[in-house]
Design a protein around this motif. Structure first.
Motif, PDB file in Angstrom:
ATOM      1  N   GLY A   1      77.036  77.067  27.312  1.00  0.00           N
ATOM      2  CA  GLY A   1      75.927  77.250  26.382  1.00  0.00           C
ATOM      3  C   GLY A   1      74.657  76.681  26.969  1.00  0.00           C
ATOM      4  O   GLY A   1      74.634  76.129  28.061  1.00  0.00           O
ATOM      5  N   SER A   2      73.557  76.800  26.244  1.00  0.00           N
ATOM      6  CA  SER A   2      72.280  76.231  26.677  1.00  0.00           C
ATOM      7  C   SER A   2      71.511  75.793  25.444  1.00  0.00           C
ATOM      8  O   SER A   2      71.632  76.382  24.373  1.00  0.00           O
ATOM      9  CB  SER A   2      71.458  77.253  27.471  1.00  0.00           C
ATOM     10  N   SER A   3      70.744  74.732  25.589  1.00  0.00           N
ATOM     11  CA  SER A   3      69.922  74.241  24.489  1.00  0.00           C
ATOM     12  C   SER A   3      68.459  74.457  24.853  1.00  0.00           C
ATOM     13  O   SER A   3      68.081  74.391  26.023  1.00  0.00           O
ATOM     14  CB  SER A   3      70.182  72.753  24.242  1.00  0.00           C
ATOM     15  N   ILE A   4      67.630  74.696  23.854  1.00  0.00           N
ATOM     16  CA  ILE A   4      66.206  74.895  24.107  1.00  0.00           C
ATOM     17  C   ILE A   4      65.392  74.062  23.123  1.00  0.00           C
ATOM     18  O   ILE A   4      65.807  73.814  21.993  1.00  0.00           O
ATOM     19  CB  ILE A   4      65.806  76.383  23.984  1.00  0.00           C
ATOM     20  N   SER A   5      64.237  73.627  23.565  1.00  0.00           N
ATOM     21  CA  SER A   5      63.331  72.882  22.698  1.00  0.00           C
ATOM     22  C   SER A   5      62.514  73.871  21.867  1.00  0.00           C
ATOM     23  O   SER A   5      62.508  75.079  22.123  1.00  0.00           O
ATOM     24  CB  SER A   5      62.404  72.020  23.551  1.00  0.00           C
ATOM     25  N   LYS A   6      61.783  73.339  20.879  1.00  0.00           N
ATOM     26  CA  LYS A   6      60.928  74.192  20.060  1.00  0.00           C
ATOM     27  C   LYS A   6      59.825  74.829  20.901  1.00  0.00           C
ATOM     28  O   LYS A   6      59.414  75.957  20.660  1.00  0.00           O
ATOM     29  CB  LYS A   6      60.330  73.381  18.914  1.00  0.00           C
ATOM     30  N   ILE A   7      59.350  74.067  21.912  1.00  0.00           N
ATOM     31  CA  ILE A   7      58.291  74.596  22.775  1.00  0.00           C
ATOM     32  C   ILE A   7      58.816  75.762  23.605  1.00  0.00           C
ATOM     33  O   ILE A   7      58.129  76.760  23.826  1.00  0.00           O
ATOM     34  CB  ILE A   7      57.745  73.484  23.690  1.00  0.00           C
ATOM     35  N   GLN A   8      60.057  75.650  24.063  1.00  0.00           N
ATOM     36  CA  GLN A   8      60.636  76.688  24.905  1.00  0.00           C
ATOM     37  C   GLN A   8      61.130  77.885  24.110  1.00  0.00           C
ATOM     38  O   GLN A   8      61.338  78.961  24.661  1.00  0.00           O
ATOM     39  CB  GLN A   8      61.792  76.113  25.711  1.00  0.00           C
ATOM     40  N   GLN A   9      61.312  77.708  22.799  1.00  0.00           N
ATOM     41  CA  GLN A   9      61.902  78.751  21.977  1.00  0.00           C
ATOM     42  C   GLN A   9      61.086  80.039  22.008  1.00  0.00           C
ATOM     43  O   GLN A   9      61.633  81.140  22.060  1.00  0.00           O
ATOM     44  CB  GLN A   9      62.043  78.259  20.534  1.00  0.00           C
ATOM     45  N   LYS A  10      59.745  79.916  21.981  1.00  0.00           N
ATOM     46  CA  LYS A  10      58.895  81.106  22.000  1.00  0.00           C
ATOM     47  C   LYS A  10      59.108  81.912  23.265  1.00  0.00           C
ATOM     48  O   LYS A  10      59.185  83.149  23.230  1.00  0.00           O
ATOM     49  CB  LYS A  10      57.427  80.701  21.873  1.00  0.00           C
TER      50      LYS A  10
ATOM     51  N   GLU B   1      74.304  74.585  30.990  1.00  0.00           N
ATOM     52  CA  GLU B   1      73.851  75.395  32.111  1.00  0.00           C
ATOM     53  C   GLU B   1      74.415  74.852  33.417  1.00  0.00           C
ATOM     54  O   GLU B   1      74.622  73.644  33.569  1.00  0.00           O
ATOM     55  CB  GLU B   1      72.317  75.432  32.150  1.00  0.00           C
ATOM     56  N   ALA B   2      74.622  75.732  34.385  1.00  0.00           N
ATOM     57  CA  ALA B   2      75.376  75.374  35.591  1.00  0.00           C
ATOM     58  C   ALA B   2      74.533  74.777  36.717  1.00  0.00           C
ATOM     59  O   ALA B   2      75.082  74.151  37.624  1.00  0.00           O
ATOM     60  CB  ALA B   2      76.103  76.611  36.127  1.00  0.00           C
ATOM     61  N   ASN B   3      73.222  74.948  36.682  1.00  0.00           N
ATOM     62  CA  ASN B   3      72.407  74.590  37.850  1.00  0.00           C
ATOM     63  C   ASN B   3      72.525  73.132  38.255  1.00  0.00           C
ATOM     64  O   ASN B   3      72.651  72.804  39.438  1.00  0.00           O
ATOM     65  CB  ASN B   3      70.944  74.946  37.594  1.00  0.00           C
TER      66      ASN B   3
END
Length: 296
Positions: free
Chosen positions: A79-88, A139-141
């Motif tokens: 899975g991956s998580s995103i911030s509110k800033i990145q959501q857009k 995420e795998a990186n």
């Protein structure tokens, strides 16, 4: 974090090193490899996918690695998580994908859309071939970078993150990995952060700052006009000129902290309070890259 234009910026540089790759471990960005192999295979993608043909293509890739004495280890995203800033940004990318799917359905035009079972076919093929395969929680990186540092072997991917991670054995880009032309070795190009920093004359510690300031995850940062820091006229596209300007601007700093604080002052339309909040976000983002530069 995607750094758009970075591939084009480095296209004509002397940073890449031509090598004949063989007899080595190789860490592979699995999600990236799926896309690369599928679209390179030029298989049908509008009506469900040619899964059997894709399986054969995947088998051919890993058979070639074995014949060259290369031991692959594939790591895929969870899975991956995103911030509110990145959501857009995420929503914008999703919207583009929906538009492509609509265009393909309406006109029959071929779009770069991965058929829904492609990743499953890829993973099952690796299991059948007994190729080591690991799925991350997130995420795998970062996991790939950690293993690459531990094993001192290169990573195969097209993700721009690997231009920033300080990997002992470097990074091999899919687009230059000529496995179909293999003859006991695979012709390819190797990238290292040391050659990048030497070419652009910046401190190695500033690479996380470069990636964060040049990335497209923070909308306010996109408004900074890095082109004004170019020594000469603009080169090629505005995006490449922007990256060059940013790299020139970064030469005046020795630490990521100083560079990020200075960058906040380049946004005149953002309040001091907003700058403070954004600084906290971007400082945290740089930690995603910086941990590989220090002993674990």
């Amino acid at each position: 974090m995607v750094v758009e234009g970075l591939y084009s910026l480095l296209e004509d540089s002397q940073i890449y090193e031509d090598i004949r790759f063989r007899d080595s471990k190789l860490l592979i960005d699995g999600n990236n490899l799926v896309f690369n192999l599928f679209f390179k295979s030029k298989l049908e993608r509008n009506h469900g996918g040619q899964y059997l043909a894709f399986q054969t293509y995947v088998q051919s890739f890993f058979t070639t690695l074995k014949e060259c004495g290369i031991k692959p280890y594939v790591v895929v995203d969870g899975g991956s998580s995103i911030s509110k800033i990145q959501q857009k940004t995420k929503m914008e990318r999703g919207s583009v994908l929906v538009q492509k799917a609509h265009s393909a359905a309406q006109t029959g035009k071929t779009e770069n859309i991965l058929p829904i079972l492609t990743k499953l076919v890829f993973q099952q093929t690796l299991i059948d071939m007994e190729v080591p395969l690991v799925k991350c929680i997130g995420e795998a990186n970062r996991e790939l970078a950690a293993l690459a540092s531990e094993w001192r072997c290169p990573v195969l991917s097209n993700a721009s993150d690997f231009y920033i991670f300080d990997l002992p054995a470097g990074f091999l880009r899919h687009d230059d990995f000529q496995w179909e032309a293999a003859d006991s070795y695979i012709p390819c190009k190797r990238y290292t952060t040391s050659r990048f920093c030497s070419f652009f004359n910046i401190n190695n510690q500033l690479l996380p700052a470069f990636a964060t300031l040049a990335g497209n995850d923070y909308e306010n940062l996109r408004e900074i006009n890095w082109v004004i820091f170019l020594n000469g006229g603009r080169r090629k596209t505005y995006r490449i000129a922007s990256l060059e300007g940013l790299l020139i601007w970064l030469r005046r700093f020795q630490t990521t902290k100083d560079a990020l604080r200075a960058a906040m002052k380049l946004m005149p339309n953002v309040s001091r309070q907003e700058q403070t909040m954004l600084l906290s976000k971007v400082e945290k983002a740089t930690l995603e890259y910086r941990w590989t530069l220090c002993p674990r």
